[in-house]
Enzyme design. Structure first.
Site, PDB file in Angstrom:
ATOM      1  CB  SER A  81      45.193 -67.984  61.928  1.00 12.91           C
ATOM      2  OG  SER A  81      45.592 -67.797  63.280  1.00 12.91           O
ATOM      3  CG  ASP A 106      53.547 -67.842  61.892  1.00 16.16           C
ATOM      4  OD1 ASP A 106      53.160 -68.135  63.040  1.00 16.16           O
ATOM      5  OD2 ASP A 106      52.750 -67.588  60.963  1.00 16.16           O
ATOM      6  CG  HIS A 119      49.848 -69.291  63.155  1.00 11.75           C
ATOM      7  ND1 HIS A 119      50.294 -68.123  62.539  1.00 11.75           N
ATOM      8  CD2 HIS A 119      48.577 -69.054  63.554  1.00 11.75           C
ATOM      9  CE1 HIS A 119      49.313 -67.231  62.548  1.00 11.75           C
ATOM     10  NE2 HIS A 119      48.259 -67.774  63.152  1.00 11.75           N
TER      11      HIS A 119
END
Length: 378
Positions: free
Chosen positions: A44, A335, A338
């Protein structure tokens, strides 16, 4: 033939959508006959939106607000797990390449500038979020298809030259280590257990790099695992055992990975690499936030509970609805896992032109621009 106002309106909406898509995919200035590309494998931290096109849960997607709120030219949730762009987006821009679209985007079949195979939740070992994300093995299957497409389009010699001049970015490990902690903290209780698991993860990454080399790749960028114990989701656990073990295994991974790259550089003719120390760069910001323009390093901008450590940004489930900060620029983390676009840009800037304290033995600018006759010899 006359068109109704409704048809005219539909036409302009469609035309605007096409232009918007073009701006998102191709904001750079490269010409179509560029002699190199950028290929991204990972999770991610480098995903450009591949998980938009697979069957998975919202935990493994970021194609909804507030993700993308800082994305250019207009705020839009692209599937990147941050408020805007990520590290490969900026590195590609500095190399004068357009944004590299996700491989699974149905409109992406040219690969003139490379391809992004990364998937949020993906790992180097098959058991990491299996059937929920795209792991390294499947990403390599995608690469083989791209290599065949390039060979059919360019011919054997030109495709080899294109790949030898391209940069291949790998970013794996975080999911491989965090996923087992969901089962038990005792899995990595000893250094021996940590090293054994790291050897498996680094071994898989090494095998993939060697395969890309066999297809013609010569220039490799590899990102270190971030400091896993310092994420807002990790702070929420409030477990000294988790912190110690997660921090330890991240350090071991980065050490073993660098050793593996050094060995490859001695074994493989023309092999060039850049090791970008995400771990150290993020710790520097956590320990000295004001020096880098941050005020909040422990709490995410988006999430719920203490530290906004519950991973529910933009997701409507659970007993604790997510909240969103009013001062995004002050936060390191967007978040609970990340970093923000601001952080990713700072890291990309250091990785592009920094010194060996953060990126070694060469930086990405040197890697992209490196040219040597040995790269084209097979």
């Amino acid at each position: 033939m006359e068109f109704s106002n409704f048809c005219i309106c539909c036409f302009f909406i469609f035309f605007a959508a096409v232009l918007e898509a073009a701006r998102i995919q191709l904001p750079g200035n490269s010409s179509p006959d560029t002699s190199f590309g950028f290929f991204i494998f990972g999770d991610s931290y480098v995903d450009a939106g591949n998980n938009n096109y697979i069957i998975t849960t919202s935990d493994f997607q970021a194609n909804f607000p507030p993700y993308g709120e800082s994305f250019f030219p207009n705020p839009i949730a692209t599937g990147r797990f941050t408020d805007g762009r990520n590290i490969p987006d900026f590195l590609g821009e500095y190399a004068n390449l357009p944004l590299i679209p996700p491989y699974l985007d149905p409109h992406n079949d040219l690969y003139d500038y490379g391809a992004n195979f990364a998937s949020g939740g993906g790992g180097a070992i098959a058991m990491s979020h299996q059937e929920q994300a795209i792991g390294l093995q499947t990403q390599m299957e995608f690469f083989r298809k791209v290599e065949k497409s390039l060979r059919n389009k360019l011919g054997h010699a030109r495709s080899k030259s294109f790949l030898s001049n391209s940069v291949f970015l790998f970013n794996f490990g975080g999911n491989d280590y965090l996923n087992p902690f969901d089962i038990s903290y005792d899995i990595f209780k000893t250094i021996e257990a940590q090293e054994q698991f790291v050897n498996m993860v680094v071994g898989n990454i090494t095998i993939a790099i060697k395969e890309v080399y066999e297809y013609g790749g010569r220039k490799f960028g590899v990102l270190a695992v971030p400091p896993l114990g310092y994420m807002p989701s990790s702070r929420l656990k409030k477990s000294a055992q988790f912190f110690e073990e997660a921090s330890s295994i991240a350090r071991i991974h980065n050490k073993f990975l660098l050793i593996a790259l050094e060995k490859l550089s001695k074994q493989l003719k023309g092999f060039k690499y850049t090791f970008a120390d995400v771990h150290t760069a993020l710790l520097q910001r956590i320990q000295n936030p004001t020096e880098y323009g941050f005020k909040v390093v422990d709490t995410a901008c988006c999430g719920s509970d203490e530290f906004r450590g519950i991973y529910n940004c933009g997701r409507e489930f659970g007993s604790s609805p997510y909240t969103h900060c009013q001062n995004l620029e002050d936060h390191m983390f967007f978040d609970s896992f990340h970093p923000t676009q601001k952080v990713f840009k700072q890291l990309a800037d250091e990785f592009w032109s920094g010194d060996e304290d953060i990126v070694k033995p060469v930086n990405f600018k040197q890697l992209f621009h490196y040219d040597d006759s040995t790269l084209a010899s097979y």
